[in-house]
Write a protein that holds these residues in place. Structure first.
Motif, PDB file in Angstrom:
ATOM      1  N   UNK A  18       0.817  -1.220   0.000  1.00  0.00           N
ATOM      2  CA  UNK A  18       0.000   0.000   0.000  1.00  0.00           C
ATOM      3  C   UNK A  18       0.848   1.267   0.000  1.00  0.00           C
ATOM      4  N   UNK A  19       1.983   1.233   0.705  1.00  0.00           N
ATOM      5  CA  UNK A  19       2.868   2.407   0.740  1.00  0.00           C
ATOM      6  C   UNK A  19       3.416   2.692  -0.656  1.00  0.00           C
ATOM      7  N   UNK A  20       3.878   1.636  -1.313  1.00  0.00           N
ATOM      8  CA  UNK A  20       4.447   1.800  -2.657  1.00  0.00           C
ATOM      9  C   UNK A  20       3.372   2.223  -3.648  1.00  0.00           C
ATOM     10  N   UNK A  21       2.198   1.594  -3.552  1.00  0.00           N
ATOM     11  CA  UNK A  21       1.102   1.968  -4.447  1.00  0.00           C
ATOM     12  C   UNK A  21       0.653   3.404  -4.201  1.00  0.00           C
ATOM     13  N   UNK A  22       0.738   3.835  -2.944  1.00  0.00           N
ATOM     14  CA  UNK A  22       0.371   5.215  -2.629  1.00  0.00           C
ATOM     15  C   UNK A  22       1.209   6.198  -3.425  1.00  0.00           C
ATOM     16  N   UNK A  23       2.501   5.895  -3.561  1.00  0.00           N
ATOM     17  CA  UNK A  23       3.375   6.736  -4.382  1.00  0.00           C
ATOM     18  C   UNK A  23       3.057   6.633  -5.855  1.00  0.00           C
ATOM     19  N   UNK A  24       2.367   5.546  -6.243  1.00  0.00           N
ATOM     20  CA  UNK A  24       2.018   5.344  -7.642  1.00  0.00           C
ATOM     21  C   UNK A  24       1.028   6.364  -8.177  1.00  0.00           C
ATOM     22  N   UNK A  25       0.164   6.906  -7.316  1.00  0.00           N
ATOM     23  CA  UNK A  25      -0.799   7.917  -7.766  1.00  0.00           C
ATOM     24  C   UNK A  25      -0.079   9.191  -8.184  1.00  0.00           C
ATOM     25  N   UNK A  26       0.905   9.611  -7.370  1.00  0.00           N
ATOM     26  CA  UNK A  26       1.681  10.795  -7.720  1.00  0.00           C
ATOM     27  C   UNK A  26       2.515  10.537  -8.971  1.00  0.00           C
ATOM     28  N   UNK A  27       3.079   9.321  -9.067  1.00  0.00           N
ATOM     29  CA  UNK A  27       3.890   8.971 -10.238  1.00  0.00           C
ATOM     30  C   UNK A  27       3.043   8.973 -11.510  1.00  0.00           C
ATOM     31  N   UNK A  28       1.827   8.444 -11.422  1.00  0.00           N
ATOM     32  CA  UNK A  28       0.929   8.437 -12.585  1.00  0.00           C
ATOM     33  C   UNK A  28       0.581   9.859 -13.007  1.00  0.00           C
TER      34      UNK A  28
END
Length: 298
Positions: A18-28
């Motif tokens: 979840x922590x890594x995926x959380x950063x995925x929103x900003x990356x997207x």
């Protein structure tokens, strides 16, 4: 004792995801500056498929027809979730996109109920309800209307709910490395079809967008889905969905830190509700038989 330890390691693994995926929103959001949704997905899943091919190179030659079938449906659900999510992100904020994606938590136990008549635990129902209320606090406007971006994100949650549910169903009988290879390959092929239909083969990415896509492909996709698959061997799909809803909390935090989105009272209340939902899902409610036994012993 060993089973209990594996369960908690599984929960820790899902929290890491979840922590890594959380950063995925900003990356997207960063990647969308110079790339189209299907360009991002094609590159992302191509990277993941190549890495999964390398990791599963010894087992891939022995793939069975059953594994292909399971991998196809899992990859299709994954593609649907990400396609609707990243298209929706063009019309809403990264933090709202994150929290609306979290509504998949309330869908998973009901998918299990409808398809396999699986009994829903009381704590899972309470946790799911709290998570959906938390997501609603952040996303619904004063007149209860939902924008195009928010609507597409809600639909993406259906895809992710099926992905989580199917992972829980398949992981017990399909080899994790094979399952992930087939899942990423299917998502990659569907992304390339989407890219062909939209005519987006001309790439002109910025350095920031490419770095964001690399993060999405290597860390947010390859590492995370392998970790999710292994972790869900020890955590049931309903509880997994509730834990994975924490992705929205970290999505909000990274959106504030990296994209400088403003923090509102509704954001804080909504994220607190989802955090509480995760904790409630871990509460052990005594069964009637246990309660009766306890009364007799007094």
């Amino acid at each position: 004792m060993e089973i209990c330890m594996k369960k908690y390691l599984g929960i820790l693994g899902l929290l890491t995801v979840t922590i890594i995926w959380g950063g995925g929103f900003a990356a997207s959001d960063m990647a969308l500056e110079t790339l189209t949704p299907f360009q991002i997905m094609a590159v992302r899943f191509f990277i993941a498929a190549v890495l999964m091919t390398f990791l599963g190179r010894k087992q891939i030659p022995t793939i069975t027809r059953e594994e292909v079938r399971c991998g196809f449906w899992l990859g299709t659900a994954l593609f649907a979730g990400f396609a609707l999510q990243i298209i929706g992100l063009q019309y809403t904020t990264a933090s709202k996109n994150a929290f609306l994606t979290a509504t998949n938590v309330v869908m998973v136990p009901f998918i299990a109920l409808v398809i396999y008549r699986k009994k829903i635990e009381t704590r899972s129902l309470i946790g799911a309800g709290m998570a959906i209320v938390g997501a609603g606090i952040l996303s619904l406007q004063s007149d209860f209307s939902i924008s195009l971006g928010d609507g597409l994100t809600l639909l993406c949650a259906v895809g992710f709910a099926f992905q989580i549910f199917l992972t829980g169903e398949y992981v017990g009988r399909i080899r994790p490395s094979v399952l992930n290879f087939l899942q990423m390959t299917t998502a990659c092929l569907l992304s390339l079809i989407g890219l062909a239909v939209t005519g987006g083969f001309h790439f002109h990415p910025s350095a920031k967008s490419m770095l964001a896509v690399l993060y999405l492909g290597v860390i947010s996709t390859t590492v995370c889905y392998l970790l999710q698959t292994v972790s869900q061997k020890y955590v049931d799909e309903t509880k997994s969905a509730i834990i994975l809803s924490m992705e929205s909390v970290f999505g909000m935090l990274f959106s504030v830190l990296l994209l400088h989105e403003n923090v509102t009272r509704r954001m804080v209340i909504g994220s607190a509700m989802i955090l509480a939902a995760v904790l409630v899902s871990e509460i052990q409610f005594p069964r009637k038989e246990q309660a009766k036994k306890a009364v007799k012993e007094r």
